[in-house]
Write an enzyme that holds these catalytic residues in place. Structure first.
Site, PDB file in Angstrom:
ATOM      1  N   GLU A  91      16.404   4.605 -11.937  1.00  0.00           N
ATOM      2  CA  GLU A  91      15.106   5.022 -11.403  1.00  0.00           C
ATOM      3  C   GLU A  91      15.206   5.791 -10.092  1.00  0.00           C
ATOM      4  OE1 GLU A  91      12.071   4.862 -12.534  1.00  0.00           O
ATOM      5  OE2 GLU A  91      12.283   3.613 -14.314  1.00  0.00           O
ATOM      6  N   ASP A 104       8.792  10.363  -8.313  1.00  0.00           N
ATOM      7  CA  ASP A 104       7.854  10.792  -9.355  1.00  0.00           C
ATOM      8  C   ASP A 104       6.630  11.486  -8.757  1.00  0.00           C
ATOM      9  OD1 ASP A 104       6.829  11.177 -11.901  1.00  0.00           O
ATOM     10  OD2 ASP A 104       5.914   9.188 -12.010  1.00  0.00           O
TER      11      ASP A 104
END
EC number: 3.2.1.17
Length: 203
Positions: A91, A104
């Site tokens: 991640e 993100d």
């Protein structure tokens, strides 16, 4: 997606060590490793398990800073610390891919990238509180997959829960096509391969 349930579902963990195996043994989960798209992050020129292991290794120095927190949260939540480390690697590259804790495009927070469109962020980006929240979300999804696919083995359900952490349990339809629409079309296969590497190297 990573979080398609509201934050009222308490994501705190309380588990004893013997509960760890109720989610399956990560070392027994099959995994084909990283896709070419994912392996391009490090310009590796190859994909598969070898690429997943190389990326896990690249992150291992940074990961060691969080090892005690990872172990603590793993024992609290009944999740193998190697799997938590693998998700952190995938991640956020153990924090290296974050901008002030954010990733993100500002939608996800922390080492394990909790989607703040569905959750209030808990704790600092690299805190045990954050890891506990995110691991609680993972546990939630593993349990959802256990209920949805009761005939799957524990290891299959674990892998399904990992895929659901990325895209929501509503998008898990079959074991054969778990990663059909996950990020990079390899999320669960890459994470499992990285987890096995971390397991071999002390997590």
């Amino acid at each position: 997606f990573k979080t398609l349930f509201s934050s009222q579902h308490s994501s705190t963990c309380s588990a004893s060590i013997h509960q760890m195996m109720c989610y399956g043994d990560i070392t027994r989960v099959s995994a084909s490793g990283a896709s070419e798209k994912t392996s391009q992050q490090d310009r590796l020129g190859y994909s598969g398990v070898e690429a997943s292991e190389k990326m896990a290794q690249m992150d291992s120095g940074r990961m060691n800073k969080y090892k005690s927190k990872i172990n603590s949260v793993g024992s609290q939540c009944g999740i193998d610390p190697a799997l938590i480390a693998a998700i952190i690697s995938r991640e956020s590259r153990a924090g290296n891919a974050l901008d002030d804790g954010w990733g993100d495009h500002g939608n996800a927070w922390g080492l394990m990238q909790v989607d703040i469109r569905y959750h209030q962020k808990e704790g600092d980006w690299d805190s045990e509180e954050h890891l506990r929240q995110a691991t609680g979300i993972l546990v939630h999804f593993i349990k959802r997959i256990q209920n949805k696919f009761p005939n799957w083995s524990r290891e299959q359900q674990l892998k399904g829960g990992i895929a659901a952490y990325n895209m929501g349990d509503g998008n898990v339809h079959s074991y054969e096509n778990l990663d059909a629409i996950t990020t990079g079309k390899d999320y669960s296969n890459d994470v499992v391969a990285r987890a096995k590497w971390y397991k071999r190297y002390g997590y």
